[in-house]
Design a protein around this motif. Structure first.
Motif, PDB file in Angstrom:
ATOM      1  N   VAL A  69       0.292  -1.275  -0.132  1.00 46.66           N
ATOM      2  CA  VAL A  69      -0.092   0.047   0.121  1.00 46.66           C
ATOM      3  C   VAL A  69       0.918   1.041  -0.339  1.00 46.66           C
ATOM      4  O   VAL A  69       0.365   2.351  -0.955  1.00 46.66           O
ATOM      5  N   GLY A  70       1.983   1.138   0.984  1.00 51.02           N
ATOM      6  CA  GLY A  70       3.427   2.376   1.165  1.00 51.02           C
ATOM      7  C   GLY A  70       3.515   2.381  -0.920  1.00 51.02           C
ATOM      8  O   GLY A  70       3.902   3.769  -1.478  1.00 51.02           O
ATOM      9  N   LYS A  71       4.226   1.609  -1.164  1.00 51.25           N
ATOM     10  CA  LYS A  71       4.292   1.203  -2.342  1.00 51.25           C
ATOM     11  C   LYS A  71       3.718   2.036  -3.325  1.00 51.25           C
ATOM     12  O   LYS A  71       3.904   3.031  -4.330  1.00 51.25           O
ATOM     13  N   SER A  72       2.360   1.830  -3.527  1.00 50.81           N
ATOM     14  CA  SER A  72       1.773   1.954  -4.296  1.00 50.81           C
ATOM     15  C   SER A  72       0.440   3.816  -4.005  1.00 50.81           C
ATOM     16  O   SER A  72       1.196   4.395  -5.075  1.00 50.81           O
ATOM     17  N   ALA A  73       0.449   4.047  -2.949  1.00 52.45           N
ATOM     18  CA  ALA A  73       0.786   5.954  -2.602  1.00 52.45           C
ATOM     19  C   ALA A  73       1.860   6.989  -2.944  1.00 52.45           C
ATOM     20  O   ALA A  73       1.452   8.123  -3.279  1.00 52.45           O
ATOM     21  N   VAL A  74       3.128   5.862  -2.685  1.00 44.90           N
ATOM     22  CA  VAL A  74       4.079   7.065  -3.093  1.00 44.90           C
ATOM     23  C   VAL A  74       3.913   7.010  -4.795  1.00 44.90           C
ATOM     24  O   VAL A  74       4.350   7.753  -5.157  1.00 44.90           O
ATOM     25  N   ARG A  75       3.511   6.024  -5.747  1.00 45.69           N
ATOM     26  CA  ARG A  75       3.784   5.879  -7.329  1.00 45.69           C
ATOM     27  C   ARG A  75       2.337   6.838  -7.464  1.00 45.69           C
ATOM     28  O   ARG A  75       2.649   6.805  -8.320  1.00 45.69           O
ATOM     29  N   ARG A  76       1.168   6.605  -6.692  1.00 44.82           N
ATOM     30  CA  ARG A  76      -0.152   7.104  -6.420  1.00 44.82           C
ATOM     31  C   ARG A  76      -0.043   8.457  -6.148  1.00 44.82           C
ATOM     32  O   ARG A  76      -0.844   8.470  -4.675  1.00 44.82           O
ATOM     33  N   PRO A  77       0.036  10.009  -5.701  1.00 48.72           N
ATOM     34  CA  PRO A  77       0.068  10.986  -4.769  1.00 48.72           C
ATOM     35  C   PRO A  77      -1.129  10.902  -5.136  1.00 48.72           C
ATOM     36  O   PRO A  77      -2.007  11.775  -3.512  1.00 48.72           O
ATOM     37  N   GLU A  78      -2.239  10.417  -6.108  1.00 48.56           N
ATOM     38  CA  GLU A  78      -3.784  10.912  -5.522  1.00 48.56           C
ATOM     39  C   GLU A  78      -4.135   9.528  -4.645  1.00 48.56           C
ATOM     40  O   GLU A  78      -4.835  10.276  -4.513  1.00 48.56           O
ATOM     41  N   LEU A  79      -3.797   8.298  -4.698  1.00 51.30           N
ATOM     42  CA  LEU A  79      -3.779   7.519  -3.506  1.00 51.30           C
ATOM     43  C   LEU A  79      -3.753   8.295  -2.399  1.00 51.30           C
ATOM     44  O   LEU A  79      -4.655   8.000  -1.719  1.00 51.30           O
ATOM     45  N   ARG A  80      -2.508   7.975  -2.347  1.00 50.19           N
ATOM     46  CA  ARG A  80      -1.674   9.369  -0.704  1.00 50.19           C
ATOM     47  C   ARG A  80      -3.049   9.914  -0.834  1.00 50.19           C
ATOM     48  O   ARG A  80      -3.588   9.782   0.748  1.00 50.19           O
ATOM     49  N   GLN A  81      -3.395  11.006  -1.257  1.00 47.17           N
ATOM     50  CA  GLN A  81      -4.556  12.369  -0.645  1.00 47.17           C
ATOM     51  C   GLN A  81      -5.866  10.851  -0.359  1.00 47.17           C
ATOM     52  O   GLN A  81      -6.178  12.205   0.484  1.00 47.17           O
ATOM     53  N   THR A  82      -6.512  10.185  -0.956  1.00 45.88           N
ATOM     54  CA  THR A  82      -7.676  10.138  -0.260  1.00 45.88           C
ATOM     55  C   THR A  82      -7.193   9.359   0.302  1.00 45.88           C
ATOM     56  O   THR A  82      -8.093   9.525   1.456  1.00 45.88           O
ATOM     57  N   VAL A  83      -5.940   8.205   1.243  1.00 44.36           N
ATOM     58  CA  VAL A  83      -5.790   7.743   1.975  1.00 44.36           C
ATOM     59  C   VAL A  83      -5.784   8.942   3.260  1.00 44.36           C
ATOM     60  O   VAL A  83      -6.563   8.314   4.041  1.00 44.36           O
ATOM     61  N   ILE A  84      -5.287   9.804   3.116  1.00 42.71           N
ATOM     62  CA  ILE A  84      -5.613  11.178   3.954  1.00 42.71           C
ATOM     63  C   ILE A  84      -7.003  11.241   4.396  1.00 42.71           C
ATOM     64  O   ILE A  84      -6.855  11.068   5.636  1.00 42.71           O
ATOM     65  N   ARG A  98      -2.035  14.370  15.805  1.00 43.68           N
ATOM     66  CA  ARG A  98      -3.229  14.374  16.258  1.00 43.68           C
ATOM     67  C   ARG A  98      -3.111  13.253  14.869  1.00 43.68           C
ATOM     68  O   ARG A  98      -3.870  11.751  15.066  1.00 43.68           O
ATOM     69  N   LEU A  99      -3.704  13.482  13.934  1.00 41.45           N
ATOM     70  CA  LEU A  99      -4.199  12.176  12.907  1.00 41.45           C
ATOM     71  C   LEU A  99      -2.703  11.399  12.564  1.00 41.45           C
ATOM     72  O   LEU A  99      -2.867  10.011  12.518  1.00 41.45           O
ATOM     73  N   ARG A 100      -1.846  12.002  12.944  1.00 43.30           N
ATOM     74  CA  ARG A 100      -0.514  10.686  12.727  1.00 43.30           C
ATOM     75  C   ARG A 100      -0.076  10.560  13.698  1.00 43.30           C
ATOM     76  O   ARG A 100      -0.093   8.685  13.456  1.00 43.30           O
ATOM     77  N   SER A 101      -0.425  10.891  15.251  1.00 40.59           N
ATOM     78  CA  SER A 101      -0.597   9.904  16.487  1.00 40.59           C
ATOM     79  C   SER A 101      -1.803   8.276  16.408  1.00 40.59           C
ATOM     80  O   SER A 101      -1.001   7.636  16.551  1.00 40.59           O
ATOM     81  N   TYR A 102      -2.556   9.127  15.632  1.00 42.27           N
ATOM     82  CA  TYR A 102      -3.825   7.733  15.873  1.00 42.27           C
ATOM     83  C   TYR A 102      -3.595   6.582  14.069  1.00 42.27           C
ATOM     84  O   TYR A 102      -3.529   5.574  14.837  1.00 42.27           O
ATOM     85  N   LEU A 103      -2.526   6.934  13.580  1.00 38.14           N
ATOM     86  CA  LEU A 103      -1.765   6.272  11.964  1.00 38.14           C
ATOM     87  C   LEU A 103      -1.603   5.179  12.799  1.00 38.14           C
ATOM     88  O   LEU A 103      -0.923   3.945  12.134  1.00 38.14           O
ATOM     89  N   LEU A 104      -0.713   5.903  13.551  1.00 37.40           N
ATOM     90  CA  LEU A 104       1.161   4.946  13.953  1.00 37.40           C
ATOM     91  C   LEU A 104       0.291   4.140  14.725  1.00 37.40           C
ATOM     92  O   LEU A 104       0.605   2.978  15.253  1.00 37.40           O
ATOM     93  N   ALA A 105      -0.892   4.404  16.375  1.00 35.54           N
ATOM     94  CA  ALA A 105      -1.652   3.005  16.693  1.00 35.54           C
ATOM     95  C   ALA A 105      -2.749   2.505  15.892  1.00 35.54           C
ATOM     96  O   ALA A 105      -2.772   1.521  16.737  1.00 35.54           O
ATOM     97  N   HIS A 106      -3.126   2.842  14.973  1.00 32.41           N
ATOM     98  CA  HIS A 106      -3.690   2.137  13.815  1.00 32.41           C
ATOM     99  C   HIS A 106      -3.340   1.797  12.554  1.00 32.41           C
ATOM    100  O   HIS A 106      -4.264   2.432  11.452  1.00 32.41           O
TER     101      HIS A 106
END
Length: 273
Positions: free
Chosen positions: A23-38, A64-72
């Motif tokens: 997923v991380g690699k895909s998000a790097v290759r496709r910025p629009e997916l990264r923005q959608t996930v965020i 807070r978002l970063r902390s939440y994602l690190l926890a989940h």
């Protein structure tokens, strides 16, 4: 698919970690997916049990978002799965739209009222045992849903006999009439023996058809074109077996649960004019 959040601190399975890396690699290759996930993750955070203060700064929210994602971290995987499924459905619908005229053709052979406002296309093969086993269940399941019509289309892919049978049925339609076509189809549908010329001749004569004319029509361009068109549609929609059912927004494959199939079709009606 809903977003599933594991309890804080729960360890991800090895397969989930591998998927998360992809997923991380895909998000790097496709910025629009990264923005959608965020955006998806932010939405989950905003509507979670932890309220967001009205006066929270952008930086505080990001932390807070970063902390939440690190926890989940698994929420990213779930969000990407959801997004991937939406993209798949959108791509499939776009492919089906290229063949939208198949839903507008005059009903000739199938299950349900001819005048039903919503059509499902079934691709079948005369050598397909699951097709034949499913039909009585489909007929029963559709009795309470007169707004749906299942229209049958030949997709002979299982054997040379399958194509001979399809050619014979289509030739009977062209030489005879829709009624003759349906009666010949029923004879082929219940046939236990081989799909061969001697059998076709017997069926043709039993149903009052001109056998020499039917035999000649079996080799006609019109019959060949009909079968070729059906195969082209199947290839375009990645249909590799029968029975296969196509609505304006989906492709599904038959099993033994006719009720589940019909329940799925009830959802496509809002997408049809």
């Amino acid at each position: 698919m809903g977003v599933v959040i594991k309890p804080k601190g729960q360890v991800l399975e090895r397969s989930e970690k591998m998927q998360l890396k992809r997923v991380g690699k895909s998000a790097v290759r496709r910025p629009e997916l990264r923005q959608t996930v965020i955006a998806l993750c932010a939405s989950v955070l905003m509507f979670s049990c932890q309220p967001v203060a009205a006066d929270m700064t952008d930086k505080q929210f990001e932390e807070r978002l970063r902390s939440y994602l690190l926890a989940h971290p698994e929420i990213v995987l779930e969000a990407m799965k959801t997004l991937s499924e939406r993209e798949r459905r959108a791509a499939q619908t776009a492919q089906i739209t290229k063949h939208a005229d198949m839903f507008e053709q005059t009903p000739i052979l199938g299950i349900g009222p001819d005048a039903a406002p919503h059509t499902v296309i079934e691709f079948f093969d005369y050598r397909c045992a699951p097709c034949k086993a499913l039909h009585p269940k489909l007929q029963a399941a559709l009795k309470d849903h007169p707004t749906i019509r299942v229209e049958m289309r030949h997709l002979p892919i299982l054997s040379p006999g399958s194509e001979r049978g399809a050619r014979f049925a289509l030739a009977a339609k062209n030489v005879g009439s829709p009624a003759k076509y349906r009666s010949v189809h029923e004879a082929l549908w219940t046939l236990k023996g081989p799909l061969q010329e001697s059998t076709f001749e017997k069926i043709a004569l039993e149903h009052g058809l001109d056998w020499p004319a039917v035999r000649a029509e079996m080799k006609s361009d019109a019959v060949s074109e009909r079968i070729s068109t059906n195969r082209d549609i199947a290839v375009d929609l990645q249909i590799l077996g029968t029975p296969a059912f196509v609505t304006p927004t989906s492709v599904s494959f038959g099993g033994t649960d006719a009720e589940a199939l019909v329940a799925g079709w009830l959802g496509f009606r809002s997408h049809q004019p």
